[in-house]
Design an enzyme around this catalytic site. Structure first.
Site, PDB file in Angstrom:
ATOM      1  N   LYS A 170      11.739 -11.664  -3.455  1.00  0.00           N
ATOM      2  CA  LYS A 170      11.524 -10.666  -4.513  1.00  0.00           C
ATOM      3  C   LYS A 170      12.889 -10.091  -4.894  1.00  0.00           C
ATOM      4  CE  LYS A 170       8.157  -6.933  -5.090  1.00  0.00           C
ATOM      5  NZ  LYS A 170       7.358  -6.016  -4.273  1.00  0.00           N
TER       6      LYS A 170
HETATM    7  O1  G3P Z   1       3.975  -3.283  -6.033  1.00  0.00           O
HETATM    8  C1  G3P Z   1       4.749  -2.219  -6.469  1.00  0.00           C
HETATM    9  C2  G3P Z   1       4.330  -0.984  -5.793  1.00  0.00           C
HETATM   10  O2  G3P Z   1       4.629  -1.068  -4.441  1.00  0.00           O
HETATM   11  C3  G3P Z   1       4.817   0.260  -6.389  1.00  0.00           C
HETATM   12  O3  G3P Z   1       3.751   1.081  -6.387  1.00  0.00           O
HETATM   13  O4  G3P Z   1       2.569   3.160  -6.366  1.00  0.00           O
HETATM   14  O5  G3P Z   1       4.993   3.066  -5.645  1.00  0.00           O
HETATM   15  O6  G3P Z   1       4.384   2.806  -8.037  1.00  0.00           O
HETATM   16  P1  G3P Z   1       3.929   2.621  -6.622  1.00  0.00           P
END
Ligand code: G3P
Length: 221
Positions: free
Chosen positions: A90
């Site tokens: 990634k």
């Molecule tokens: O997959 C991306 C994720 O981990 C980010 O999520 O909720 O931190 O915006 P969030």
């Protein structure tokens, strides 16, 4: 649409795998830090815990900024668990990330380009050879933009130009996000395990089970 689980928590990953819905796992530096474990060790444990999925994303560290630095880290990551074919590297959506994507794609390594917030970023990532592009819809919603609309536009663009990168709808916060990205054409949603549990639930299902239990009469022997 397939499901990936978005966590570095081994217990949650195993639960999602056990119920038979899991096609992959995504992690990121914040998710691994939450677990308080060593990064490479946890990736190895995940790869071993879910052998039948298509992808386990391991992100290059925030220290890797240039393509050379990202490639050096990726070259180590792809050796984890004896060079496991499921590992996906990634990288962040930067010019260096794109250069790394091209390099790894040519070597046959799958790359997930993350932190995508526009259609143009998704197009660049797909052209660089990404196997996956990850638009972060929740974070767009957070700033009053429409995250699901971004997923729909990327899906349309990929169809129009026959691009085979898969869209991973990321930063998914609740069940309605899941329904809407599935209908918008995301190939995959990566979701916290808590959201998978919410997807399985409905109060009428619970009430129905209770009623059947209350009505049940044991057959006479
Ligand atoms: O997959 C991306 C994720 O981990 C980010 O999520 O909720 O931190 O915006 P969030």
């Amino acid at each position: 649409m397939k499901f990936f689980v978005d966590t570095a928590n081994l217990k949650d990953i195993k639960k999602a795998y056990q119920i038979g819905v899991l096609s992959g796992v995504t992690t990121n530096p914040s998710l691994v830090a939450k677990e308080g474990v060593q990064f490479e060790d946890r990736i190895e444990e995940i790869l071993q815990a879910v052998p039948e999925v298509e992808s386990v994303s391991a992100e290059v560290t925030p220290h890797a900024v240039t393509a050379e630095e990202m490639i050096a880290e990726a070259d180590e990551l792809i050796k984890i668990n004896g060079g496991d074919k499921n590992i996906t590297i990634k990288v962040p959506m930067t010019l260096a990330g794109l250069e790394t994507t091209r390099y790894l794609a040519k070597k046959g390594v799958k790359v997930n380009v993350t932190l995508i917030f526009t259609v143009n970023q998704a197009l660049l990532a797909a052209r660089a050879g990404a196997a996956y592009v990850s638009p972060f819809l929740g974070r767009l919603d957070d700033i009053s933009e429409d995250g699901v609309l971004l997923v729909a536009k990327i899906a349309e663009l990929f169809r129009t130009h026959n691009l085979d990168a898969q869209i991973i709808a990321a930063s998914v916060r609740h069940p309605d996000h899941v329904t809407r990205v599935a209908m918008a054409g995301a190939h995959i949603a990566t979701v916290p395990f808590k959201v998978i549990e919410q997807l399985a639930k409905h109060p009428l299902t619970d009430q129905g089970i209770e009623k059947f239990a209350a009505d049940w009469v044991e057959p006479k022997k």
